[in-house]
Write an enzyme that holds these catalytic residues in place. Structure first.
Site, short mmCIF file in Angstrom:
data_model
loop_
_atom_site.label_atom_id
_atom_site.label_comp_id
_atom_site.label_asym_id
_atom_site.label_seq_id
_atom_site.Cartn_x
_atom_site.Cartn_y
_atom_site.Cartn_z
N ALA A 71 0.87 -1.17 0.00
CA ALA A 71 0.00 0.00 0.00
C ALA A 71 0.91 1.22 0.00
O ALA A 71 2.06 1.15 0.44
CB ALA A 71 -0.88 -0.02 1.23
N GLY A 116 0.67 -5.07 0.71
CA GLY A 116 -0.49 -5.21 -0.18
C GLY A 116 -0.15 -5.94 -1.47
O GLY A 116 -1.03 -6.55 -2.09
N GLU A 119 -0.33 -9.49 -0.58
CA GLU A 119 -1.75 -9.83 -0.38
C GLU A 119 -2.49 -9.92 -1.71
O GLU A 119 -3.38 -10.75 -1.89
CB GLU A 119 -2.39 -8.77 0.54
N GLU A 139 4.48 -5.21 7.23
CA GLU A 139 3.69 -4.20 7.93
C GLU A 139 4.10 -4.01 9.39
O GLU A 139 4.04 -2.91 9.94
CB GLU A 139 2.19 -4.56 7.87
N1 COA Z 1 4.56 3.18 -0.69
C1 COA Z 1 4.95 4.35 -1.20
N2 COA Z 1 6.12 4.53 -1.85
C2 COA Z 1 6.91 3.46 -1.98
C3 COA Z 1 6.57 2.19 -1.47
C4 COA Z 1 5.32 2.08 -0.79
N3 COA Z 1 4.88 0.93 -0.29
N4 COA Z 1 7.55 1.33 -1.74
C5 COA Z 1 8.49 2.02 -2.40
N5 COA Z 1 8.09 3.31 -2.55
C6 COA Z 1 8.83 4.39 -3.22
C7 COA Z 1 10.00 4.89 -2.38
O1 COA Z 1 9.57 5.83 -1.43
C8 COA Z 1 10.88 5.51 -3.45
O2 COA Z 1 10.36 6.77 -3.80
P1 COA Z 1 11.40 8.02 -4.05
O3 COA Z 1 12.16 7.61 -5.28
O4 COA Z 1 10.48 9.17 -4.26
O5 COA Z 1 12.24 8.09 -2.83
C9 COA Z 1 10.64 4.59 -4.66
O6 COA Z 1 9.41 3.91 -4.41
C10 COA Z 1 11.73 3.55 -4.83
O7 COA Z 1 11.86 2.86 -3.58
P2 COA Z 1 13.25 2.71 -2.78
O8 COA Z 1 12.93 2.48 -1.36
O9 COA Z 1 14.15 3.88 -3.09
O10 COA Z 1 13.83 1.42 -3.50
P3 COA Z 1 14.82 0.36 -2.87
O11 COA Z 1 15.22 -0.50 -4.02
O12 COA Z 1 15.90 1.01 -2.08
O13 COA Z 1 13.94 -0.50 -1.84
C11 COA Z 1 11.96 -1.68 -1.12
C12 COA Z 1 12.86 -1.24 -2.32
C13 COA Z 1 10.74 -2.36 -1.73
C14 COA Z 1 12.73 -2.67 -0.24
C15 COA Z 1 11.56 -0.45 -0.30
O14 COA Z 1 11.05 0.54 -1.19
C16 COA Z 1 10.50 -0.73 0.72
O15 COA Z 1 10.80 -1.28 1.77
N6 COA Z 1 9.23 -0.33 0.44
C17 COA Z 1 8.16 -0.45 1.38
C18 COA Z 1 7.67 -1.89 1.49
C19 COA Z 1 6.58 -1.99 2.53
O16 COA Z 1 6.79 -1.76 3.71
N7 COA Z 1 5.36 -2.36 2.07
C20 COA Z 1 4.25 -2.55 2.95
C21 COA Z 1 3.43 -1.32 3.00
S1 COA Z 1 2.01 -1.55 4.05
#
Ligand code: COA
Length: 265
Positions: A71, A116, A119, A139
């Site tokens: 999400a 999400g 999911e 989460e």
């Molecule tokens: N919601 C909003 N934005 C997200 C996102 C999410 N769930 N997951 C990634 N993004 C965005 C990042 O903020 C970043 O934006 P920016 O370029 O403006 O900074 C962009 O997507 C790229 O992500 P980034 O974190 O820089 O890539 P990464 O390769 O270093 O890491 C992940 C990838 C997937 C490990 C990391 O983005 C992450 O942990 N995301 C969240 C996962 C999560 O907790 N999901 C559950 C949500 S309830």
């Protein structure tokens, strides 16, 4: 492959023969789901489920990094409890549409499937992943729990113990472990994932459609009831198959040693 914008802002829909592919298209945020995207996904699934031209659906993510990274945390961070509950209900009802659409839905997990995104994949009937993909429910690391069906579907899919480990640790699983615990069906090299998924989808698309619908219904409904109730559902649906032309055709073709010519009725 033909495509149709369908008025969608955050989805791309492609068609090839009787297989439709929905691509979640927000690569700048790793295809994170906001409410608009979730609503569009529900609309797309409803529309493709009702369209007889399509027998199988594939769901994947745009770009090479992510299926869906969860999400949209930027939006989640602004919610009050009532809004959070509404968002969870929207996600749950949208993903229910996928599970209950009556056509096989295959998740092509082309990268991160987190929160999400995991999911969403769990609501699909079958999951294939690209080598290097990571799957998880992180989460807990944000101070919350999964809210789009993850706590329920993951335990049903891989068992209570393994699901609890993943949900409580928030750990990402690699594809080797994902296959081992039954979280994904198979893994393919990233550059041939879509080809492999399409090949499998085409195979399913060539099967008799009503029996396919009943098979999905029997498995899905059976997950939520006792064995006896599940078997009663199975017997009813098995009986209903005998009201179809495809049952007559399938059995005649076998006895006459020829290929069945399915009618979809
Ligand atoms: N919601 C909003 N934005 C997200 C996102 C999410 N769930 N997951 C990634 N993004 C965005 C990042 O903020 C970043 O934006 P920016 O370029 O403006 O900074 C962009 O997507 C790229 O992500 P980034 O974190 O820089 O890539 P990464 O390769 O270093 O890491 C992940 C990838 C997937 C490990 C990391 O983005 C992450 O942990 N995301 C969240 C996962 C999560 O907790 N999901 C559950 C949500 S309830």
């Amino acid at each position: 492959m033909a495509s149709d914008s369908g008025g969608y802002e955050n989805l791309i829909i492609d068609f090839k023969d009787t297989v439709a592919t929905i691509t979640i298209n927000r690569p700048d945020v790793l295809n994170a789901l906001n409410a608009e995207t979730t609503l569009e996904l529900g609309r797309a699934v409803d529309s493709l489920a009702a369209d007889d031209r399509f027998h199988v659906l594939i769901i994947t993510g745009a770009g090479e990094q992510a299926f869906v990274a969860g999400a949209d945390i930027g939006v989640l961070a602004t919610y009050d409890p009532v809004e959070a509950r509404e968002a969870a209900r929207l996600g749950q009802s949208t993903f229910d549409k996928i599970e209950e659409c009556g056509k096989p839905v295959i998740a092509a997990i082309n990268g991160y499937a987190l929160g999400g995104g995991c999911e969403l994949a769990l609501a699909c009937h079958i999951r294939f992943a690209a080598e290097g993909a990571q799957i998880g429910l992180p989460e807990i690391n944000l101070g919350v729990i999964p809210g789009h069906g993850g706590t329920q579907r993951l335990a049903r899919l891989i068992g209570k113990s393994a699901a609890t480990e993943l949900i409580c640790s928030g750990a990402h699983v690699n594809t080797t472990d994902a296959v081992r615990i039954g979280l994904v069906n198979a893994v393919h090299p990233a550059d041939s994932l879509m080809e492999a998924v399409y090949k499998f989808a085409s195979k399913l698309a060539s099967k008799p459609r009503i029996a396919m619908r009943y098979a999905l219904e029997a498995v899905n409904q059976g997950m939520n009831v006792t064995l006896k109730e599940g078997q009663a559902i199975e017997a009813d649906l098995f009986g209903l198959c005998f009201a179809t032309e495809d049952q007559t055709e399938g059995m005649s073709a076998f006895l006459e040693k020829r290929k069945a010519n399915w009618k979809g009725r």
